[in-house]
Scaffold this active site. Structure first.
Site, short mmCIF file in Angstrom:
data_model
loop_
_atom_site.label_atom_id
_atom_site.label_comp_id
_atom_site.label_asym_id
_atom_site.label_seq_id
_atom_site.Cartn_x
_atom_site.Cartn_y
_atom_site.Cartn_z
N HIS A 9 99.48 35.04 75.96
CA HIS A 9 98.44 34.00 76.09
C HIS A 9 98.44 33.20 74.81
CE1 HIS A 9 94.05 32.99 77.45
NE2 HIS A 9 94.60 31.98 76.79
N HIS A 189 93.67 30.94 83.73
CA HIS A 189 92.48 31.32 82.96
C HIS A 189 91.34 31.52 83.97
CE1 HIS A 189 94.78 29.92 79.60
NE2 HIS A 189 93.77 29.83 78.75
N GLU A 192 86.47 33.49 81.54
CA GLU A 192 86.24 33.38 80.09
C GLU A 192 84.79 32.92 79.92
OE1 GLU A 192 88.27 30.13 78.17
OE2 GLU A 192 87.91 30.91 76.15
N ASP A 270 95.75 33.05 71.80
CA ASP A 270 95.19 31.84 72.42
C ASP A 270 95.62 30.57 71.67
OD1 ASP A 270 93.83 30.53 74.42
OD2 ASP A 270 91.82 31.19 73.85
N ASP A 271 94.81 30.09 70.72
CA ASP A 271 95.13 28.92 69.89
C ASP A 271 95.03 29.33 68.42
OD1 ASP A 271 95.19 26.61 71.98
OD2 ASP A 271 93.35 27.71 72.43
ZN LIG Z 1 93.83 30.02 76.60
#
Ligand SMILES: [Zn+2]
Length: 330
Positions: A9, A189, A192, A270-271
């Site tokens: 991810h 996704h 979340e 993720d980021d």
């Molecule tokens: Zn993500």
């Protein structure tokens, strides 16, 4: 050396560090509204999802040529390798680039210039997953899939990302059916910020094989039982969850309870340029904040390879799994 792991991810656009953003801006004659890397680094300390997304899209302006995407991917792979990543399944957001006049070929071929040699250059095998922006229309997603058709030999699967609430999985039923017919793997996704029902819908309507985040499944015991029974992997991103306020503090993250419940959890970044760390940093953070044992950390590493799309190379998966079992914690 950190424990060997797969990252499942990871948004490549979310690996843009301030130094590279300024270097690419200079190369492309783009003016960034920040005095220097230090000022930009401060902007990375955003307060909420919207200010993160604003910055995220603003900085994409520096990505223009194949070489830019190649440099971005190589920078990520170098950092990932140093944190024990042996396999990476990398998301990219073509709509965000096409909307500013950078076509699909530039993005995919640029990324591939790094990914095609990632085994040799970084010791990391890679796969590419094309994500649709769920706050864009279903028609736009279908057009994006169409634009990707000349590049499907580079693309393993599709995903769904960006603002979740108000954009339920069912909106993308047709494009997921079309992608399945093309032989693409499917993730999304879900759960979340959106409700557990979005996870169920992603499984039932989109046919996803893996759920990105999936954090809020814990609110639905029946769903948890189903995810455990069907061995559906979840790609959790603990530091991201703290930064975007899905959990208040890392010490309250449900990861230990989710592992105890028998869920096939993985830990990812993720980021990472924006959320305070790469995947090894996420492992370190959950280890200290949640007191995870070495057995649990090994389980997370094992799960990452089990959950990966390495069905096309089971020999490689077996080799990675053997590395996990042989790993000695220092
Ligand atoms: Zn993500």
């Amino acid at each position: 050396m950190p424990i060997p792991k797969a990252e499942l991810h990871l948004h490549i656009e979310g690996t843009l560090e301030p130094e590279l953003a300024f270097a690419l801006a200079a190369r492309n004659g783009v003016t960034l509204p920040y005095a220097d890397t230090e000022a930009l680094r401060k902007a990375y300390l955003f307060e909420d999802l919207q200010s993160f997304l604003n910055l995220y899209y603003e900085l994409m302006a520096v990505l223009r040529t194949e070489r830019d995407f190649e440099d971005l991917a190589n920078a990520y792979l170098a950092r990932a390798a140093a944190q024990g990543v042996r396999h990476a399944e990398i998301f990219f957001d073509p709509q965000a680039h096409i909307a500013r006049g950078v076509d699909m070929g530039t993005v995919v071929e640029g990324l591939w210039r790094a990914l095609g040699d990632s085994g040799t250059n970084h010791g990391i095998s890679t796969r590419l997953i094309m994500c649709f922006l769920r706050d864009e229309s279903a028609d736009s997603a279908m057009e994006t899939l169409e634009a990707a058709k000349p590049y499907l030999h580079r693309i393993t699967g599709i995903g769904l990302d960006s603002a979740e609430v108000g954009h339920p999985p069912v909106k993308f039923r047709e494009v997921y059916e079309a992608a399945a017919a093309l032989g693409l793997r499917r993730v999304a996704h879900a759960g979340e910020e959106g409700p557990p029902a979005y996870i169920t819908e992603a499984l039932d309507v989109l046919g996803v094989e893996r759920v990105d985040h999936g954090l809020r499944c814990v609110e639905d015991a029946e769903l948890v039982a189903r995810l455990v029974r069907d061995r559906i992997p979840l790609t959790l991103c603990p530091l991201s969850n703290v930064r975007l306020r899905a959990v208040d503090v890392l010490a309250e993250h449900p990861l230990p309870a989710m592992l105890d419940a028998g869920l096939l959890c993985t830990v990812n970044s993720d980021d990472p340029a924006y959320f305070g760390g790469y995947v090894g940093d996420n492992f370190d953070a959950v280890r200290s904040a949640l007191g995870l044992s070495e057995d649990r950390l090994r389980e997370l590493a094992r799960n990452s390879f089990v959950a990966s799309f390495l069905e096309d190379d089971e020999e490689l998966r077996a080799r990675y799994l053997a590395e996990v079992e042989a790993y000695e914690f220092s």
